[in-house]
Scaffold this motif. Sequence first.
Motif, PDB file in Angstrom:
ATOM      1  N   TYR A  94       3.944   8.366  -8.284  1.00 15.99           N
ATOM      2  CA  TYR A  94       3.580   7.397  -9.319  1.00 15.99           C
ATOM      3  C   TYR A  94       2.501   7.960 -10.243  1.00 15.99           C
ATOM      4  O   TYR A  94       2.452   7.643 -11.435  1.00 15.99           O
ATOM      5  N   ASN A  95       1.623   8.790  -9.682  1.00 16.42           N
ATOM      6  CA  ASN A  95       0.562   9.394 -10.476  1.00 16.42           C
ATOM      7  C   ASN A  95       1.135  10.209 -11.634  1.00 16.42           C
ATOM      8  O   ASN A  95       0.596  10.201 -12.744  1.00 16.42           O
ATOM      9  N   GLU A  96       2.242  10.916 -11.386  1.00 13.10           N
ATOM     10  CA  GLU A  96       2.869  11.705 -12.448  1.00 13.10           C
ATOM     11  C   GLU A  96       3.340  10.803 -13.585  1.00 13.10           C
ATOM     12  O   GLU A  96       3.258  11.164 -14.760  1.00 13.10           O
ATOM     13  N   TYR A  97       3.816   9.627 -13.239  1.00 10.08           N
ATOM     14  CA  TYR A  97       4.314   8.684 -14.241  1.00 10.08           C
ATOM     15  C   TYR A  97       3.164   8.042 -15.017  1.00 10.08           C
ATOM     16  O   TYR A  97       3.217   7.894 -16.242  1.00 10.08           O
ATOM     17  N   ILE A  98       2.109   7.677 -14.310  1.00  9.84           N
ATOM     18  CA  ILE A  98       1.003   6.953 -14.939  1.00  9.84           C
ATOM     19  C   ILE A  98       0.123   7.871 -15.777  1.00  9.84           C
ATOM     20  O   ILE A  98      -0.388   7.475 -16.825  1.00  9.84           O
ATOM     21  N   ASN A  99      -0.031   9.116 -15.345  1.00 14.43           N
ATOM     22  CA  ASN A  99      -0.958  10.026 -16.019  1.00 14.43           C
ATOM     23  C   ASN A  99      -0.245  11.087 -16.849  1.00 14.43           C
ATOM     24  O   ASN A  99      -0.635  12.249 -16.854  1.00 14.43           O
ATOM     25  N   TYR A 100       0.810  10.675 -17.557  1.00 10.22           N
ATOM     26  CA  TYR A 100       1.427  11.622 -18.479  1.00 10.22           C
ATOM     27  C   TYR A 100       0.515  11.751 -19.707  1.00 10.22           C
ATOM     28  O   TYR A 100      -0.311  10.877 -19.985  1.00 10.22           O
ATOM     29  N   PRO A 101       0.600  12.858 -20.443  1.00  5.90           N
ATOM     30  CA  PRO A 101      -0.401  13.156 -21.480  1.00  5.90           C
ATOM     31  C   PRO A 101      -0.617  12.054 -22.506  1.00  5.90           C
ATOM     32  O   PRO A 101      -1.758  11.778 -22.887  1.00  5.90           O
ATOM     33  N   GLU A 102       0.475  11.413 -23.002  1.00  8.32           N
ATOM     34  CA  GLU A 102       0.290  10.364 -24.004  1.00  8.32           C
ATOM     35  C   GLU A 102      -0.547   9.219 -23.462  1.00  8.32           C
ATOM     36  O   GLU A 102      -1.392   8.656 -24.159  1.00  8.32           O
ATOM     37  N   SER A 103      -0.313   8.869 -22.188  1.00  7.92           N
ATOM     38  CA  SER A 103      -1.045   7.768 -21.580  1.00  7.92           C
ATOM     39  C   SER A 103      -2.529   8.104 -21.445  1.00  7.92           C
ATOM     40  O   SER A 103      -3.395   7.262 -21.698  1.00  7.92           O
ATOM     41  N   ILE A 104      -2.817   9.335 -21.060  1.00  8.49           N
ATOM     42  CA  ILE A 104      -4.211   9.774 -20.955  1.00  8.49           C
ATOM     43  C   ILE A 104      -4.883   9.686 -22.321  1.00  8.49           C
ATOM     44  O   ILE A 104      -6.007   9.186 -22.454  1.00  8.49           O
ATOM     45  N   GLY A 105      -4.174  10.166 -23.351  1.00  9.05           N
ATOM     46  CA  GLY A 105      -4.725  10.115 -24.703  1.00  9.05           C
ATOM     47  C   GLY A 105      -4.995   8.699 -25.170  1.00  9.05           C
ATOM     48  O   GLY A 105      -6.022   8.424 -25.806  1.00  9.05           O
ATOM     49  N   MET A 106      -4.085   7.782 -24.850  1.00  6.76           N
ATOM     50  CA  MET A 106      -4.264   6.388 -25.256  1.00  6.76           C
ATOM     51  C   MET A 106      -5.474   5.769 -24.570  1.00  6.76           C
ATOM     52  O   MET A 106      -6.215   4.994 -25.177  1.00  6.76           O
ATOM     53  N   HIS A 150       0.853  -1.187   0.000  1.00  6.70           N
ATOM     54  CA  HIS A 150       0.000   0.000   0.000  1.00  6.70           C
ATOM     55  C   HIS A 150       0.891   1.238   0.000  1.00  6.70           C
ATOM     56  O   HIS A 150       1.625   1.492   0.956  1.00  6.70           O
ATOM     57  N   CYS A 151       0.830   2.032  -1.072  1.00 10.90           N
ATOM     58  CA  CYS A 151       1.716   3.191  -1.216  1.00 10.90           C
ATOM     59  C   CYS A 151       1.339   4.298  -0.227  1.00 10.90           C
ATOM     60  O   CYS A 151       0.161   4.674  -0.146  1.00 10.90           O
ATOM     61  N   PRO A 152       2.300   4.854   0.506  1.00 13.10           N
ATOM     62  CA  PRO A 152       2.026   6.107   1.221  1.00 13.10           C
ATOM     63  C   PRO A 152       1.556   7.153   0.218  1.00 13.10           C
ATOM     64  O   PRO A 152       1.946   7.125  -0.958  1.00 13.10           O
ATOM     65  N   ILE A 153       0.747   8.075   0.650  1.00 14.22           N
ATOM     66  CA  ILE A 153       0.110   8.992  -0.294  1.00 14.22           C
ATOM     67  C   ILE A 153       1.131   9.830  -1.060  1.00 14.22           C
ATOM     68  O   ILE A 153       0.934  10.148  -2.239  1.00 14.22           O
ATOM     69  N   GLU A 154       2.258  10.151  -0.418  1.00 14.60           N
ATOM     70  CA  GLU A 154       3.294  10.918  -1.117  1.00 14.60           C
ATOM     71  C   GLU A 154       3.876  10.104  -2.273  1.00 14.60           C
ATOM     72  O   GLU A 154       4.133  10.632  -3.360  1.00 14.60           O
ATOM     73  N   GLN A 155       4.078   8.794  -2.034  1.00 16.96           N
ATOM     74  CA  GLN A 155       4.598   7.922  -3.083  1.00 16.96           C
ATOM     75  C   GLN A 155       3.573   7.744  -4.196  1.00 16.96           C
ATOM     76  O   GLN A 155       3.905   7.744  -5.384  1.00 16.96           O
ATOM     77  N   TYR A 175      -8.020   8.884 -16.326  1.00 13.90           N
ATOM     78  CA  TYR A 175      -7.119   9.015 -15.181  1.00 13.90           C
ATOM     79  C   TYR A 175      -7.153   7.773 -14.292  1.00 13.90           C
ATOM     80  O   TYR A 175      -8.220   7.237 -13.985  1.00 13.90           O
ATOM     81  N   LEU A 176      -5.969   7.345 -13.875  1.00 20.90           N
ATOM     82  CA  LEU A 176      -5.829   6.261 -12.909  1.00 20.90           C
ATOM     83  C   LEU A 176      -4.877   6.719 -11.810  1.00 20.90           C
ATOM     84  O   LEU A 176      -3.818   7.287 -12.103  1.00 20.90           O
ATOM     85  N   PHE A 177      -5.255   6.470 -10.559  1.00 29.28           N
ATOM     86  CA  PHE A 177      -4.415   6.888  -9.435  1.00 29.28           C
ATOM     87  C   PHE A 177      -3.903   5.637  -8.723  1.00 29.28           C
ATOM     88  O   PHE A 177      -4.686   4.856  -8.182  1.00 29.28           O
ATOM     89  N   PRO A 178      -2.574   5.409  -8.707  1.00 35.17           N
ATOM     90  CA  PRO A 178      -2.020   4.163  -8.162  1.00 35.17           C
ATOM     91  C   PRO A 178      -2.040   4.134  -6.637  1.00 35.17           C
ATOM     92  O   PRO A 178      -1.597   5.074  -5.979  1.00 35.17           O
TER      93      PRO A 178
END
Length: 650
Positions: free
Chosen positions: A533-545, A524-529, A554-557
């Motif tokens: 990860y959210n920055e990595y998962i929700n980069y613009p290309e990924s959102i577009g795909m 279980h990720c601490p909220i800061e972590q 949007y997905l929040f890990p």
Amino acid sequence: MSQLTPEQEQQIPSYAKKWRDIAYSTEPIDREKVTEIISRAYFLLDKKAPPIIFCGSPFDYLQKISVFANNSQPLDFSRIADRLNLHFGKIFQELGDFHKQATDLAKESSELNPKMQMSVDEVLQESFPEVFNLDELESNVEQWQKERKEASQQFQQELKESFPEFELPEEFGEGLNTALDYHNKVQSEILRQITHEQRSYISELLGNRSTFKPRILYNLIDKAIRPYSENLAPRLVYNAISNISCADNYNWFDFSISVLGCDCDLEWWQSSVDIMQNCGYVYPFENICYVCDRPSKILFDENGLAHALGEPAIEYRDGFKIFVCHGTLFTEKYISVPISQWQPQWYIEEKESRLREALIEVLPSDQLQVEWLLAEENTNLRQLLTNKIGHERILNDIKINDDLNILSQSLQDNSASSFWVAYAILKNQLEPKIQKVIEKWKISRGTFRELLQMLLIDSLERILAWQNQNVPDYEDDFQQGLTYEEIEEKVKDLPFKLPREFYHLYQWRNGSSRESGIFLYLYHCPIEQALEYNEYINYPESIGMRIEDNCSPYLFPLFDFDGEYFAIQGIANEVETSFVCHIGADGGGEKLIFNSLTTMMMAIAESYESGVYIYEPEYNSVSWEDMEKSGQIRLKYNIGTAKRIYGEGG
């Protein structure tokens, strides 16, 4: 140049608009002007301008060149693929053998003392002067390049003789799309003058990573005409220059040259821009050139994907039409009849989520079935079905006794997820652990929201209790929970909302170290972590795909193990629950595996307690005992989700 100045950034919108207009232009081409532009481009290659044949569309081009097809059947690419694999496999095998010898030698010599190392170096230089003699190195490289070029030419000649069906007709001469297209050369020249980070930043400001995706349109057109090109030589089909496919690179090329002052061959650059700006598709050959007109109509949805119902989304002046639903081509059965004659049974048969979406939009609400809702894995379509079928009919048609009066409350939540959670609670309310929580909730006369919170926290505590009882020397290193206000402060700048069960989770505990797993090894990720990860998962290309794939953008890990995540869907409004998706560490696509955090924890808690997960002393870790049963328990609480998390089950 570390960043753009405010004045430079202010010019971004004009370049974004310029190249969007070029890519999506529906103006007819000016044939006289095009003739002049093509002639000038050939002149830069020191070639005589060839005759130009104008085509109404790429389809018209394929019809015109079909007379040059050497085959009555589609080309068999497997034969040439086998030949290429054999040729390059031999090269890579030789390189692999050399690499192994060099690695072994380096490993052995690395342990020598300096004096012995010098002796080894001398022997190597004497034995391999072509490699170690610096005086001869330049001539050796030149000789190697010459031999490589000769070998390549010989291999190309062998391919021409063995596979004539893949060659251009002699009267066409050579294909010139690569020579005339300045794209690759100007890109390499600009990237020597700006950093990759600057290029990415400029592209993002131009919308290339989110709102401007002309290649999707290009791929649609290519897919639509592909059936008409299967018996044509590939070099006839793909010897093309397209204003649509290149516009999301030319916009930042243009900005870099015109605003940032990057150097390039301006004559070639202007010639390339003229082709993009004034032509549709161009098929340039040495002795002839085909130029296609632009579409006369392109219709888009709110996400910039080609889309229309009951009419073509893309249409050319010669009558060629392409029917598209949110970026997905309609198949023949949809095109062959009016939309008023589309059939409900097509929904059950249809694999493409975008075409199921079209059926939801077109079919009358009384033809939509509640059973579709219960079987649908796509979360967007679940919401569309819920909205169109209506709450009253869902409650009437659903075959379950809502003695807890929670289904109607869940439907008021404006979240497709909450309905599924309420449904799972009603289906499993006689499970002893679930029943115990429900009895407490009844006594308190709580709301549906309070029942969800009670079930979530109870399931989490059951998981911790199992760990403490079954894992020797288990250390509970979960961090102290946060207040609602602390959580809200940390997530307030996200471009989406998170459900209330997310807040309940982090009020319970603020994550753990990697030693305390929730779902087996995922911690279980601490909220800061999680925010990192959210920055990595929700980069613009990924959102577009995700938008292209008809998924939530949007997905929040929340749970992680070495790049494998369980992530909750970000939503537009405040709701009680949200779907949970699995993101594979191998870069695979996201898939729906839990209908909420609450039903996720209910399933995991039961899996621990029923022996599906076991502690393995030899590995000092928890693992599966029965992946098949694990999947059954997960689906019991998460109806309509993916049948398996992994290939083996789960």
